[in-house]
Scaffold this motif. Structure first.
Motif, PDB file in Angstrom:
ATOM      1  N   THR A 114       0.847  -1.192   0.000  1.00 25.10           N
ATOM      2  CA  THR A 114       0.000   0.000   0.000  1.00 25.10           C
ATOM      3  C   THR A 114       0.880   1.238   0.000  1.00 25.10           C
ATOM      4  OG1 THR A 114      -0.145  -0.042   2.405  1.00 25.10           O
ATOM      5  CG2 THR A 114      -1.901  -1.152   1.186  1.00 25.10           C
ATOM      6  N   HIS A 118       0.063  11.110  -2.552  1.00 22.34           N
ATOM      7  CA  HIS A 118      -0.639  11.271  -3.824  1.00 22.34           C
ATOM      8  C   HIS A 118      -0.518  10.058  -4.748  1.00 22.34           C
ATOM      9  CE1 HIS A 118       3.435  12.406  -4.915  1.00 22.34           C
ATOM     10  NE2 HIS A 118       3.096  12.228  -6.183  1.00 22.34           N
ATOM     11  N   LYS A 120      -0.983   7.012  -4.022  1.00 26.32           N
ATOM     12  CA  LYS A 120      -1.968   5.967  -3.707  1.00 26.32           C
ATOM     13  C   LYS A 120      -3.136   5.991  -4.691  1.00 26.32           C
ATOM     14  CE  LYS A 120      -4.591   8.565  -0.249  1.00 26.32           C
ATOM     15  NZ  LYS A 120      -4.907   8.662   1.173  1.00 26.32           N
ATOM     16  N   TYR A 121      -3.373   7.121  -5.324  1.00 28.73           N
ATOM     17  CA  TYR A 121      -4.470   7.214  -6.286  1.00 28.73           C
ATOM     18  C   TYR A 121      -4.119   6.581  -7.635  1.00 28.73           C
ATOM     19  CZ  TYR A 121      -6.116  10.393  -2.753  1.00 28.73           C
ATOM     20  OH  TYR A 121      -6.505  10.934  -1.552  1.00 28.73           O
ATOM     21  N   ARG A 122      -2.855   6.239  -7.818  1.00 32.45           N
ATOM     22  CA  ARG A 122      -2.402   5.589  -9.052  1.00 32.45           C
ATOM     23  C   ARG A 122      -2.109   4.107  -8.840  1.00 32.45           C
ATOM     24  NH1 ARG A 122      -1.277   9.155 -13.334  1.00 32.45           N
ATOM     25  NH2 ARG A 122      -1.780  11.224 -12.618  1.00 32.45           N
TER      26      ARG A 122
END
Length: 135
Positions: A114, A118, A120-122
């Motif tokens: 994980t 920013h 994490k949105y990709r």
């Protein structure tokens, strides 16, 4: 100018998984053909280039290309992310690679961990036991 499409790819846990190595090849390292099929579906449909962010990158891009060719990967490995500098995380290294690009590509990250921030949105986060096969 056409925007590049890139899949930043971890290998361990995404293409080769604990389940596959233990149950199919009795611990011998290999790339799961089901995961390769799903990766090929992604790259064939999108034209995404592959950029390796896995520890495999330390063996060099030609090593990865050869292993992928043997496994039937149809996507093209165009680059590897830089080696980590002391204290860096994989997301830090990916951001450093992105910062080095003349034009930021459209991208996804395929990984079994994980991410915060920013990136994490990709991220397409997969389970390391099954990898991309359950995506």
């Amino acid at each position: 100018m056409t925007t590049r499409i890139v899949a930043l790819l971890d290998i361990d846990g995404v293409l080769n998984t604990r389940y596959y190595k233990i149950h199919v090849y009795d611990g011998i390292e290999s790339l799961d053909p089901n995961n390769i099929k799903h990766l090929n579906d992604i790259t064939d449909a999108t034209g995404a280039e592959l950029v390796i962010c896995s520890a495999w990158r330390v063996d060099g891009i030609e090593y990865v290309r050869e292993k992928f060719k043997q496994a039937g990967v149809t996507g093209i490995v165009t680059d590897v992310t830089p080696r980590k500098v002391h204290g860096e995380t994989r997301p830090d290294v990916i951001q450093r690679w992105l910062d080095q690009q003349e034009n930021e590509p459209r991208f996804i990250i395929l990984d079994d961990t994980t991410y915060g921030g920013h990136l994490k949105y990709r991220l397409v986060s997969v389970e390391s036991d099954t990898g991309l096969s359950k995506w």
